[in-house]
Design a protein around this motif. Structure first.
Motif, PDB file in Angstrom:
ATOM      1  N   SER A  32     -33.747  -8.199  -1.431  1.00 45.14           N
ATOM      2  CA  SER A  32     -33.825  -6.825  -0.948  1.00 45.14           C
ATOM      3  C   SER A  32     -34.372  -6.781   0.476  1.00 45.14           C
ATOM      4  N   ILE A  59     -33.439  -1.472  -0.024  1.00 44.37           N
ATOM      5  CA  ILE A  59     -32.022  -1.752  -0.244  1.00 44.37           C
ATOM      6  C   ILE A  59     -31.957  -3.000  -1.106  1.00 44.37           C
ATOM      7  N   CYS A  62     -28.948  -7.328  -2.183  1.00 47.95           N
ATOM      8  CA  CYS A  62     -28.474  -8.003  -0.981  1.00 47.95           C
ATOM      9  C   CYS A  62     -29.598  -8.867  -0.433  1.00 47.95           C
ATOM     10  N   PHE A 140     -24.459  -4.379  -0.951  1.00 49.99           N
ATOM     11  CA  PHE A 140     -25.649  -3.847  -1.594  1.00 49.99           C
ATOM     12  C   PHE A 140     -25.236  -3.097  -2.850  1.00 49.99           C
TER      13      PHE A 140
END
Length: 148
Positions: A32, A59, A62, A140
């Motif tokens: 993240s 986020i 990812c 993501f």
């Protein structure tokens, strides 16, 4: 701590706006990226906007290497602005943000296959054109917004 998770399956209410808000720190983990907003961001619910502060956007799904980042220097000339962009890693962009500098977001695009943030480094560079920073990825699963 209040949380809003946005996975872009549908239009959600409430809505978070990062426009004109400043990223004050970037933290990277294996899975993240966390964008810190010491002055918060805007929560829009039932047509009413409220600033929530402090907060962060995480986020997930990812890695930091999934992001493309650029620093764009702008120089004024008699014929208009000359742009010179250089790619940087997310960690390098995070290093440019410090106690005295932040990245003020003026463009935010978030949907199921793209995140794109563009902003100017703050404080602005006097009377010249400010240096810009760009953060983008298409890898993501969701964004988790948290605030106090």
């Amino acid at each position: 701590m209040k949380t809003l998770i946005k996975n872009f399956q549908s239009v959600s209410e409430p809505f978070i706006s990062l426009h004109d808000r400043r990223i004050t720190k970037i933290q990277c983990t294996e899975n993240s990226v966390i964008l810190m907003f010491d002055e918060g961001f805007d929560l829009i619910e039932n047509g009413t906007m409220t600033r929530v502060s402090p907060g962060y956007a995480e986020i997930t799904g990812c890695a930091p290497d999934d992001f493309s980042c650029y620093v764009i220097k702008r120089r004024a000339t008699k014929k208009g602005a000359v742009l010179k962009g250089i790619p940087v890693s997310l960690a390098e962009l995070g290093d440019m943000i410090s106690v005295n500098h932040s990245l003020e977001i003026f463009t935010e695009i978030c949907d199921s296959c793209l995140i794109h943030f563009r902003g100017a480094f703050f404080p602005y560079e006097g009377r010249s054109l400010s240096t810009l920073g760009v953060i983008e990825t298409n890898m993501f699963s969701e964004i988790r917004y948290c605030w106090e």
